[in-house]
Design a protein around this motif. Structure first.
Motif, mmCIF file in Angstrom:
data_model
loop_
_atom_site.group_PDB
_atom_site.id
_atom_site.type_symbol
_atom_site.label_atom_id
_atom_site.label_comp_id
_atom_site.label_asym_id
_atom_site.label_seq_id
_atom_site.Cartn_x
_atom_site.Cartn_y
_atom_site.Cartn_z
ATOM 1 N N GLU A 32 -20.428 27.797 50.029
ATOM 2 C CA GLU A 32 -21.766 27.969 50.582
ATOM 3 C C GLU A 32 -22.763 26.920 50.092
ATOM 4 O O GLU A 32 -23.940 26.990 50.422
ATOM 5 N N GLY A 33 -22.295 25.961 49.300
ATOM 6 C CA GLY A 33 -23.077 24.774 49.014
ATOM 7 C C GLY A 33 -23.958 24.754 47.785
ATOM 8 O O GLY A 33 -24.708 23.799 47.602
ATOM 9 N N ALA A 34 -23.898 25.743 46.914
ATOM 10 C CA ALA A 34 -24.813 25.777 45.771
ATOM 11 C C ALA A 34 -24.678 24.544 44.880
ATOM 12 O O ALA A 34 -25.690 23.963 44.468
ATOM 13 N N VAL B 242 -26.013 21.388 46.758
ATOM 14 C CA VAL B 242 -27.476 21.404 46.827
ATOM 15 C C VAL B 242 -28.071 21.059 45.469
ATOM 16 O O VAL B 242 -29.014 20.260 45.375
ATOM 17 N N TRP B 243 -27.526 21.618 44.410
ATOM 18 C CA TRP B 243 -28.022 21.302 43.065
ATOM 19 C C TRP B 243 -27.877 19.813 42.778
ATOM 20 O O TRP B 243 -28.810 19.175 42.276
ATOM 21 N N LEU B 244 -26.704 19.258 43.088
ATOM 22 C CA LEU B 244 -26.487 17.830 42.872
ATOM 23 C C LEU B 244 -27.512 16.991 43.648
ATOM 24 O O LEU B 244 -28.095 16.048 43.111
ATOM 25 N N ALA B 245 -27.730 17.334 44.909
ATOM 26 C CA ALA B 245 -28.694 16.592 45.727
ATOM 27 C C ALA B 245 -30.104 16.694 45.139
ATOM 28 O O ALA B 245 -30.849 15.703 45.137
ATOM 29 N N ARG B 246 -30.463 17.842 44.618
ATOM 30 C CA ARG B 246 -31.773 18.008 43.977
ATOM 31 C C ARG B 246 -31.909 17.136 42.734
ATOM 32 O O ARG B 246 -33.030 16.781 42.347
ATOM 33 N N VAL C 188 -24.693 13.151 48.029
ATOM 34 C CA VAL C 188 -23.587 14.106 48.004
ATOM 35 C C VAL C 188 -22.843 14.173 49.330
ATOM 36 O O VAL C 188 -23.448 14.304 50.394
ATOM 37 N N THR C 189 -21.526 14.111 49.222
ATOM 38 C CA THR C 189 -20.617 14.476 50.304
ATOM 39 C C THR C 189 -19.941 15.761 49.842
ATOM 40 O O THR C 189 -19.412 15.822 48.726
ATOM 41 N N ALA C 190 -19.990 16.791 50.665
ATOM 42 C CA ALA C 190 -19.403 18.079 50.301
ATOM 43 C C ALA C 190 -18.359 18.462 51.337
ATOM 44 O O ALA C 190 -18.611 18.361 52.540
ATOM 45 N N ILE C 191 -17.191 18.882 50.855
ATOM 46 C CA ILE C 191 -16.094 19.212 51.761
ATOM 47 C C ILE C 191 -15.573 20.615 51.492
ATOM 48 O O ILE C 191 -15.611 21.112 50.366
ATOM 49 N N ASP C 192 -15.103 21.236 52.572
ATOM 50 C CA ASP C 192 -14.512 22.568 52.476
ATOM 51 C C ASP C 192 -13.622 22.784 53.687
ATOM 52 O O ASP C 192 -13.824 22.155 54.731
ATOM 53 N N VAL C 193 -12.683 23.709 53.562
ATOM 54 C CA VAL C 193 -11.789 24.050 54.664
ATOM 55 C C VAL C 193 -12.471 24.955 55.691
ATOM 56 O O VAL C 193 -12.069 25.011 56.840
ATOM 57 N N SER C 194 -13.518 25.647 55.288
ATOM 58 C CA SER C 194 -14.154 26.652 56.143
ATOM 59 C C SER C 194 -15.402 26.126 56.836
ATOM 60 O O SER C 194 -16.405 25.805 56.180
ATOM 61 N N GLN C 195 -15.383 26.078 58.156
ATOM 62 C CA GLN C 195 -16.573 25.675 58.894
ATOM 63 C C GLN C 195 -17.681 26.715 58.742
ATOM 64 O O GLN C 195 -18.858 26.361 58.699
ATOM 65 N N VAL C 196 -17.323 27.990 58.621
ATOM 66 C CA VAL C 196 -18.325 29.038 58.409
ATOM 67 C C VAL C 196 -19.056 28.792 57.090
ATOM 68 O O VAL C 196 -20.283 28.863 57.018
ATOM 69 N N ALA D 41 -24.997 24.124 54.933
ATOM 70 C CA ALA D 41 -25.972 23.255 55.592
ATOM 71 C C ALA D 41 -27.322 23.965 55.715
ATOM 72 O O ALA D 41 -28.379 23.336 55.516
ATOM 73 N N ALA D 42 -27.304 25.250 56.000
ATOM 74 C CA ALA D 42 -28.551 26.013 56.077
ATOM 75 C C ALA D 42 -29.212 26.090 54.698
ATOM 76 O O ALA D 42 -30.438 25.964 54.576
ATOM 77 N N HIS D 43 -28.406 26.281 53.659
ATOM 78 C CA HIS D 43 -28.917 26.318 52.280
ATOM 79 C C HIS D 43 -29.586 24.983 51.930
ATOM 80 O O HIS D 43 -30.684 24.953 51.355
#
Length: 170
Positions: free
Chosen positions: A49-51, A54-58, A63-71, A77-79
């Motif tokens: 869910e990107g925590a 997001v912290w790294l970007a702050r 940041v490039t963030a990867i995951d298997v789940s599009q959900v 992305a909303a976070h």
């Protein structure tokens, strides 16, 4: 993969089952190990869910963030949008992912759910993705850590010595 917990479908269903699965806070291991580093390029692997991303970007990381789940990525992305930070989100099946040779100053992967030998291959790809002088941060469950219910998935538990061996061989 043979175990459902390793699949895109499992994680899409898991992330779709509630508004938020995780706390929304970055992993304390990330904060502890990365706070003193000079920001540069970062790869956040299994971002959920990107925590962490997001912290790294702050903190000023690109940041490039990867995951298997599009959900999970959609929630992440909303976070990020709510936090006012930019992150590049990519859906990647980590089983067999070749990595991005030497592309990142920081590669962070925490609590990866892959079976063997896929976990070893992933860790090698992550190591190869670190730029010269960069940092590879791998966090997981130790085999004797009984606090977590991963008993059905022994491959997700490892020691630092095992990872050293995996990265040094092949």
């Amino acid at each position: 993969m043979s175990q459902d917990v390793f699949s895109e479908g499992f994680w899409d269903e898991r992330y779709g089952s509630e508004d938020r699965i995780w706390s929304g806070n970055p992993n304390p291991q990330l904060v502890d190990r990365v706070s003193s580093l000079t920001p540069g390029t970062a790869l956040e692997v299994g971002c959920g869910e990107g925590a962490d991303a997001v912290w790294l970007a702050r903190q000023g990381w690109q940041v490039t963030a990867i995951d298997v789940s599009q959900v999970g990525l959609d929630k992440a992305a909303a976070h990020a949008a709510d936090a006012g930070v930019d992150v590049e989100w990519r859906r990647v099946d980590l089983d067999g992912w070749p990595g991005d040779a030497g592309a990142y100053d920081l590669v962070s992967a925490q609590f990866m759910y892959l079976d063997q030998p896929a976990l070893t291959a992933l860790f090698r790809a992550l190591g190869d993705s670190v730029a010269p002088g960069g940092t590879l941060l791998l966090v997981g469950h130790h085999p004797i850590d009984e606090r977590h219910g991963d008993h059905d998935f022994p491959d997700v538990r490892w020691t630092p010595e095992e990872v050293e061996e995996w990265l040094g061989s092949g």
